[in-house]
Design a protein around this motif. Sequence first.
Motif, PDB file in Angstrom:
ATOM      1  N   ARG A  44       0.826  -1.209   0.000  1.00  0.00           N
ATOM      2  CA  ARG A  44       0.000   0.000   0.000  1.00  0.00           C
ATOM      3  C   ARG A  44       0.863   1.264   0.000  1.00  0.00           C
ATOM      4  NH1 ARG A  44      -2.577  -4.110   1.407  1.00  0.00           N
ATOM      5  NH2 ARG A  44      -4.851  -4.291   1.316  1.00  0.00           N
ATOM      6  N   TRP A  45       1.999   1.200   0.664  1.00  0.00           N
ATOM      7  CA  TRP A  45       2.888   2.359   0.770  1.00  0.00           C
ATOM      8  C   TRP A  45       3.437   2.777  -0.594  1.00  0.00           C
ATOM      9  CZ3 TRP A  45       4.104   6.458   3.235  1.00  0.00           C
ATOM     10  CH2 TRP A  45       5.388   7.018   3.203  1.00  0.00           C
ATOM     11  N   VAL A  46       3.789   1.820  -1.433  1.00  0.00           N
ATOM     12  CA  VAL A  46       4.381   2.164  -2.728  1.00  0.00           C
ATOM     13  C   VAL A  46       3.361   2.793  -3.680  1.00  0.00           C
ATOM     14  CG1 VAL A  46       6.234   0.460  -2.619  1.00  0.00           C
ATOM     15  CG2 VAL A  46       4.024  -0.188  -3.608  1.00  0.00           C
ATOM     16  N   LYS A  47       2.079   2.716  -3.335  1.00  0.00           N
ATOM     17  CA  LYS A  47       1.048   3.333  -4.168  1.00  0.00           C
ATOM     18  C   LYS A  47       0.687   4.740  -3.697  1.00  0.00           C
ATOM     19  CE  LYS A  47      -1.048  -1.152  -5.260  1.00  0.00           C
ATOM     20  NZ  LYS A  47      -2.263  -1.989  -5.105  1.00  0.00           N
ATOM     21  N   VAL A  48       1.280   5.161  -2.567  1.00  0.00           N
ATOM     22  CA  VAL A  48       0.951   6.462  -1.990  1.00  0.00           C
ATOM     23  C   VAL A  48       1.720   7.568  -2.714  1.00  0.00           C
ATOM     24  CG1 VAL A  48       1.182   7.879   0.100  1.00  0.00           C
ATOM     25  CG2 VAL A  48       0.409   5.497   0.279  1.00  0.00           C
ATOM     26  N   ASP A  49       1.081   8.717  -2.904  1.00  0.00           N
ATOM     27  CA  ASP A  49       1.750   9.892  -3.460  1.00  0.00           C
ATOM     28  C   ASP A  49       2.581  10.524  -2.342  1.00  0.00           C
ATOM     29  OD1 ASP A  49       2.605  12.227  -4.593  1.00  0.00           O
ATOM     30  OD2 ASP A  49       0.600  13.019  -5.039  1.00  0.00           O
ATOM     31  N   LEU A  50       3.877  10.266  -2.339  1.00  0.00           N
ATOM     32  CA  LEU A  50       4.735  10.705  -1.237  1.00  0.00           C
ATOM     33  C   LEU A  50       4.802  12.228  -1.118  1.00  0.00           C
ATOM     34  CD1 LEU A  50       7.725   8.191  -1.440  1.00  0.00           C
ATOM     35  CD2 LEU A  50       5.576   8.007  -0.196  1.00  0.00           C
TER      36      LEU A  50
END
Length: 298
Positions: A44-50
């Motif tokens: 889920r983290w890698v899909k977040v707009d950082l």
Amino acid sequence: MNDHVTDSATTSFLAHRDLLFTVAYEMLGSAADAEDVLQETWLRWVKVDLAQVRDPRAYLVRITTRQSLNRLRVLKQRKETYIGPWLPEPLLTAPDVADDVELSESLSLALMLVLETLSPTERAVFVLREVFKVDYDEIAAAIDKSPATTRQIAHRARHHVDARRPRMPVSRAQTKAAMESFQNTLRTGNLQALLDVLAPDVVLVTDGGGLKQTALRPVVGSDKVVRYIAGAARKAGTPFSSEPTTVNGNPALILHLDGMLDGVLAFRAEDTRVTGLYYVRNPEKLTRVMTETPLTSR
């Protein structure tokens, strides 16, 4: 997703990985399930707009909490069919975990058993607030409740846990002294000395998971506990050997029989006597007692 974004996500995740694992383990009591939660958190983290994330640590803790809550519901079903008492999976920990008093207390098998009596949401709130000092607004976002409701849940959970903690704070040194006394009685086989070490209302909880023979319900009272230990020794035929260690940030014994790992024995002490014994024999839960698992509250 470009390589730069992926690298940034990886760097942030790895920087907080030990914390995230500790959060998940505190909520689940299972290292394997905690690892699964971390995998789900990463996906889920890698899909977040950082670019929209102000505090990666808080955001990652939020994801981990939500995934842990989902996993808790699965674990509840698993525990309903578990054979005999269920104990958390013991983890060999580094000395610095013991130096963090609040973390080591929360990780003790005795307190983790208390956490099992909370609802999933109560457990999440208690762990995040009391152990990891997450502010109420962040906890509220993680559990989809208002901050006011989250405070009420925290108060209720704290009251429940405090009612089941030792009446007086017990230092690590006191627990270690009680453990060493217990270890000496095991070595000598002196049952009267063992009675002197145990509190009259001592409770022994054993976890074999149906794979190793254990008591199918807690053994309560010093006389019954001594008889159980004496009977186990007779059935074994050869003496147990014990080795002091640090499990979940607290003193414990690793027990061997005929040179083979038999289980891990954790302790709860009040004053100079043992009030709780927690013996994990289930071989599926003994995979992390020889190699340290890094845990942290920061």
